[in-house]
Design an enzyme around this catalytic site. Structure first.
Site, mmCIF file in Angstrom:
data_model
loop_
_atom_site.group_PDB
_atom_site.id
_atom_site.type_symbol
_atom_site.label_atom_id
_atom_site.label_comp_id
_atom_site.label_asym_id
_atom_site.label_seq_id
_atom_site.Cartn_x
_atom_site.Cartn_y
_atom_site.Cartn_z
ATOM 1 N N GLU A 46 16.843 -4.607 15.560
ATOM 2 C CA GLU A 46 15.851 -4.542 16.632
ATOM 3 C C GLU A 46 16.064 -3.307 17.508
ATOM 4 O OE1 GLU A 46 14.927 -9.295 17.085
ATOM 5 O OE2 GLU A 46 16.889 -8.534 17.696
ATOM 6 N N GLU A 55 19.055 -13.913 11.750
ATOM 7 C CA GLU A 55 19.200 -14.907 12.807
ATOM 8 C C GLU A 55 18.993 -16.338 12.319
ATOM 9 O OE1 GLU A 55 18.365 -11.217 15.304
ATOM 10 O OE2 GLU A 55 17.932 -11.942 13.282
#
Length: 253
Positions: free
Chosen positions: A108, A128
């Site tokens: 990210e 995640e």
């Protein structure tokens, strides 16, 4: 500036290094604050033209520091998001130089940058879901803007990694290098530094903002942003340098 983030500058390029190699550069609150401070410096210092974000010890960033997460720490900055940049990147160009892993929050951070240079051995992913979490720092929202939606969906739902060759094929990264990613990023940065700083900044601004403009308003809004560039001293200097067959002497105004 936190010791968890190091900076250096040369020839108009600010290199920002996440300095937690013992933890694969997992992001902490202190590191996020250090990156945010470096981005403020990049935008406020007229001598700096391009930033490079990289990691120490052969890894870009392995994501959020899970030990800090269990202590209740958030590696985010109010108004700026994870790592100090995902919600508010700098106005000037920022290049990610990726060695090793860019995973979870590390990916990210990478996709919040404007350009990416990666070593051929680099790996990318948003795993995640494997930890019962969601890639909430831009992974599930921004990744589909940069690669095909179905590929982004696969990465988000499986948590699997892709290699540099696949990332390049998908258009997620700009260049793959067999040698150091930082050296490749500096080469790319130098080609940007050679150009008019006003034109570079506004070009980035238009590319980033125009995706959300109504189609019928795009040229009007673009004109509002680029008009000052065309009447700037730099625009006249660029034309004069071309006519006189010399390198331009940019003033940024």
């Amino acid at each position: 500036m936190s010791e968890e983030v190091l900076t250096s500058e040369e020839d108009g390029i600010l290199v920002v290094t996440i300095n937690r190699p013992e933890a694969k550069n997992a992001m902490t609150k202190a590191a996020a604050e250090g990156i945010a401070a470096a981005m403020d410096r990049l935008d406020s210092d007229d001598s700096l033209r391009v930033g490079i974000l990289t990691g120490a010890g052969g890894t870009f960033c392995s994501g959020m520091d899970l030990k800090g997460f269990l202590r209740g720490e958030s590696p985010s900055i109010e108004g700026r998001g994870f790592g100090g940049i995902v919600q508010k990147p700098p106005e000037k160009p920022l290049i990610a130089a990726v060695e090793g892993y860019a995973l979870a929050g590390g990916l990210e951070l990478m996709i919040a940058c404007d350009l990416v240079v990666a070593n051929a051995g680099a790996k990318f992913g948003i795993p995640e879901v494997k930890r019962g979490l969601v890639a909430a720092a831009g992974g599930v929202m921004m990744l589909p803007d940069q690669i095909p939606e179905r590929i982004a969906m696969e990465l988000a739902l499986t948590g699997d990694f892709i290699d540099a060759a696949r990332a390049y094929e998908l258009g997620l990264i700009n260049r793959v290098t067999e040698s150091g990613a930082l050296a490749g990023a500096k080469e790319l940065a130098a080609s940007i530094v050679a150009n008019g700083p006003l034109a570079v900044r506004v070009s980035k601004q238009v590319i980033k903002q125009s995706r959300g403009w109504p189609m019928e308003e795009r040229y009007t809004r673009q004109t509002q942003l680029i008009a000052p560039v065309f009447i700037s001293e730099d625009a006249r200097e660029g034309a004069a340098a071309f006519a006189e067959k010399r390198k331009p002497n940019w003033k940024g105004k």
